[in-house]
Design a protein around this motif. Structure first.
Motif, PDB file in Angstrom:
ATOM      1  N   SER A  32       4.437  -5.016  12.381  1.00 37.07           N
ATOM      2  CA  SER A  32       3.042  -6.250  11.940  1.00 37.07           C
ATOM      3  C   SER A  32       2.250  -6.402  10.864  1.00 37.07           C
ATOM      4  CB  SER A  32       2.316  -7.341  13.406  1.00 37.07           C
ATOM      5  OG  SER A  32       1.177  -6.102  13.562  1.00 37.07           O
ATOM      6  N   ASN A  33       2.201  -5.373  10.757  1.00 38.04           N
ATOM      7  CA  ASN A  33       0.993  -5.073   9.002  1.00 38.04           C
ATOM      8  C   ASN A  33       1.536  -4.429   7.711  1.00 38.04           C
ATOM      9  OD1 ASN A  33      -0.883  -3.955  10.473  1.00 38.04           O
ATOM     10  ND2 ASN A  33      -0.557  -3.068  11.708  1.00 38.04           N
ATOM     11  N   TYR A  34       3.086  -5.327   7.913  1.00 37.05           N
ATOM     12  CA  TYR A  34       3.551  -4.939   7.039  1.00 37.05           C
ATOM     13  C   TYR A  34       4.939  -5.939   6.115  1.00 37.05           C
ATOM     14  CZ  TYR A  34       2.361  -0.026   7.249  1.00 37.05           C
ATOM     15  OH  TYR A  34       1.586   0.680   7.736  1.00 37.05           O
ATOM     16  N   ASP A  35       5.037  -6.281   5.201  1.00 39.41           N
ATOM     17  CA  ASP A  35       6.027  -7.294   4.816  1.00 39.41           C
ATOM     18  C   ASP A  35       7.480  -6.691   4.776  1.00 39.41           C
ATOM     19  OD1 ASP A  35       7.828  -9.575   3.678  1.00 39.41           O
ATOM     20  OD2 ASP A  35       5.882  -9.301   1.753  1.00 39.41           O
ATOM     21  N   ALA A  36       8.410  -7.085   5.479  1.00 41.11           N
ATOM     22  CA  ALA A  36       9.557  -6.290   5.647  1.00 41.11           C
ATOM     23  C   ALA A  36      10.536  -6.404   3.849  1.00 41.11           C
ATOM     24  CB  ALA A  36      10.269  -7.242   6.013  1.00 41.11           C
ATOM     25  N   ASP A  37       9.582  -7.461   2.839  1.00 43.41           N
ATOM     26  CA  ASP A  37      10.291  -7.694   1.588  1.00 43.41           C
ATOM     27  C   ASP A  37       9.487  -6.950   0.993  1.00 43.41           C
ATOM     28  OD1 ASP A  37      12.299  -9.312   2.807  1.00 43.41           O
ATOM     29  OD2 ASP A  37      10.568 -10.991   3.213  1.00 43.41           O
ATOM     30  N   ASN A  38       8.747  -6.843   0.941  1.00 46.15           N
ATOM     31  CA  ASN A  38       7.872  -5.712  -0.543  1.00 46.15           C
ATOM     32  C   ASN A  38       7.668  -4.343  -0.220  1.00 46.15           C
ATOM     33  OD1 ASN A  38       8.078  -8.519  -2.195  1.00 46.15           O
ATOM     34  ND2 ASN A  38       6.953  -9.634  -0.368  1.00 46.15           N
ATOM     35  N   LEU A  39       7.990  -3.851   1.030  1.00 39.78           N
ATOM     36  CA  LEU A  39       7.371  -2.738   1.320  1.00 39.78           C
ATOM     37  C   LEU A  39       7.774  -0.937  -0.121  1.00 39.78           C
ATOM     38  CD1 LEU A  39       9.737  -1.844   4.748  1.00 39.78           C
ATOM     39  CD2 LEU A  39       6.803  -1.934   4.283  1.00 39.78           C
ATOM     40  N   SER A  40       6.378  -0.573   0.049  1.00 36.89           N
ATOM     41  CA  SER A  40       6.386   0.926  -0.572  1.00 36.89           C
ATOM     42  C   SER A  40       6.653   1.679  -0.069  1.00 36.89           C
ATOM     43  CB  SER A  40       5.161   0.673  -1.326  1.00 36.89           C
ATOM     44  OG  SER A  40       4.353   0.571  -0.041  1.00 36.89           O
ATOM     45  N   ALA A  41       6.835   2.617  -1.022  1.00 32.90           N
ATOM     46  CA  ALA A  41       7.297   4.091  -0.257  1.00 32.90           C
ATOM     47  C   ALA A  41       5.638   4.434   0.620  1.00 32.90           C
ATOM     48  CB  ALA A  41       7.594   5.102  -1.544  1.00 32.90           C
ATOM     49  N   GLY A  42       4.624   4.200  -0.421  1.00 39.53           N
ATOM     50  CA  GLY A  42       3.232   4.066   0.870  1.00 39.53           C
ATOM     51  C   GLY A  42       3.573   3.732   2.455  1.00 39.53           C
ATOM     52  N   ASP A  43       3.635   2.194   1.825  1.00 35.64           N
ATOM     53  CA  ASP A  43       4.386   1.981   3.269  1.00 35.64           C
ATOM     54  C   ASP A  43       5.114   2.583   4.567  1.00 35.64           C
ATOM     55  OD1 ASP A  43       2.589  -0.407   2.240  1.00 35.64           O
ATOM     56  OD2 ASP A  43       4.027  -1.486   1.985  1.00 35.64           O
ATOM     57  N   ALA A  44       6.155   2.979   4.078  1.00 33.43           N
ATOM     58  CA  ALA A  44       7.600   3.309   4.352  1.00 33.43           C
ATOM     59  C   ALA A  44       7.610   4.724   5.353  1.00 33.43           C
ATOM     60  CB  ALA A  44       9.292   3.634   3.961  1.00 33.43           C
ATOM     61  N   LYS A  45       6.170   5.862   3.914  1.00 30.27           N
ATOM     62  CA  LYS A  45       6.179   6.963   5.028  1.00 30.27           C
ATOM     63  C   LYS A  45       4.892   6.358   6.117  1.00 30.27           C
ATOM     64  CE  LYS A  45       6.569   9.436   0.173  1.00 30.27           C
ATOM     65  NZ  LYS A  45       5.759   9.912  -0.772  1.00 30.27           N
ATOM     66  N   ALA A  46       4.027   5.763   5.646  1.00 25.78           N
ATOM     67  CA  ALA A  46       2.892   5.550   6.827  1.00 25.78           C
ATOM     68  C   ALA A  46       3.648   4.666   7.901  1.00 25.78           C
ATOM     69  CB  ALA A  46       1.689   4.046   6.258  1.00 25.78           C
ATOM     70  N   ILE A  47       4.769   3.942   8.051  1.00 27.00           N
ATOM     71  CA  ILE A  47       5.503   3.008   9.228  1.00 27.00           C
ATOM     72  C   ILE A  47       6.334   4.875  10.036  1.00 27.00           C
ATOM     73  CG2 ILE A  47       7.522   2.050   9.970  1.00 27.00           C
ATOM     74  CD1 ILE A  47       6.560  -0.048   7.635  1.00 27.00           C
ATOM     75  N   ALA A  48       6.627   5.605   9.127  1.00 26.92           N
ATOM     76  CA  ALA A  48       7.276   6.634   9.160  1.00 26.92           C
ATOM     77  C   ALA A  48       6.597   7.482  10.389  1.00 26.92           C
ATOM     78  CB  ALA A  48       7.677   7.708   8.527  1.00 26.92           C
ATOM     79  N   GLU A  49       5.283   7.397  10.057  1.00 23.36           N
ATOM     80  CA  GLU A  49       3.951   8.466  10.120  1.00 23.36           C
ATOM     81  C   GLU A  49       3.707   7.899  11.952  1.00 23.36           C
ATOM     82  OE1 GLU A  49       1.828  11.663  11.095  1.00 23.36           O
ATOM     83  OE2 GLU A  49       3.224  11.777   9.656  1.00 23.36           O
ATOM     84  N   GLN A  50       3.850   6.534  11.720  1.00 24.53           N
ATOM     85  CA  GLN A  50       2.927   6.297  12.653  1.00 24.53           C
ATOM     86  C   GLN A  50       4.265   5.819  14.139  1.00 24.53           C
ATOM     87  OE1 GLN A  50       1.269   1.856  12.375  1.00 24.53           O
ATOM     88  NE2 GLN A  50       1.828   2.658  10.176  1.00 24.53           N
ATOM     89  N   LEU A  51       5.360   5.849  13.445  1.00 22.94           N
ATOM     90  CA  LEU A  51       6.086   5.803  14.619  1.00 22.94           C
ATOM     91  C   LEU A  51       6.267   7.313  14.956  1.00 22.94           C
ATOM     92  CD1 LEU A  51       9.001   4.347  12.654  1.00 22.94           C
ATOM     93  CD2 LEU A  51       7.979   2.878  14.053  1.00 22.94           C
TER      94      LEU A  51
END
Length: 101
Positions: A32-51
């Motif tokens: 919910s903290n991210y926009d699926a259409d505008n993900l950066s590499a930093g966002d993806a790394k943060a998502i992966a770390e949180q998961l």
């Protein structure tokens, strides 16, 4: 020629399990903290770390749940620099049959 036949089930992968309701809620909170259409590499790394911190492992259950929320798990993994998932075993590998040509 067939070299060996074995019914060794240790090589078979466990059946993929869907996420629990608690894991789905956690995933929803994270995404919910991210926009699926505008993900950066930093966002993806943060998502992966949180998961990872939440104990939610990659797999078909995660992929389906992410897709249900409008996210592409493979794309997030790629952006995060994660290695690609292992290829599924073919029937001969699953049954323990070695074939030498």
């Amino acid at each position: 020629m067939i070299e060996s036949i074995s019914s060794n089930n240790t090589m078979m992968r466990p059946e993929p399990k869907p996420l629990t309701d608690e894991q789905k809620n956690t995933l929803n909170d994270i995404l919910s903290n991210y926009d699926a259409d505008n993900l950066s590499a930093g966002d993806a790394k943060a998502i992966a770390e949180q998961l990872k911190e939440a104990g939610i492992n990659p797999g078909p259950g995660l992929g389906k749940s992410m897709s249900d929320l409008g996210f592409d798990a493979k794309e997030i993994g790629k952006l995060a620099g994660a290695p690609p998932p292992p290829k599924p075993m073919d029937n001969a590998e699953q049954s323990g049959i070695s074939v030498k040509v």
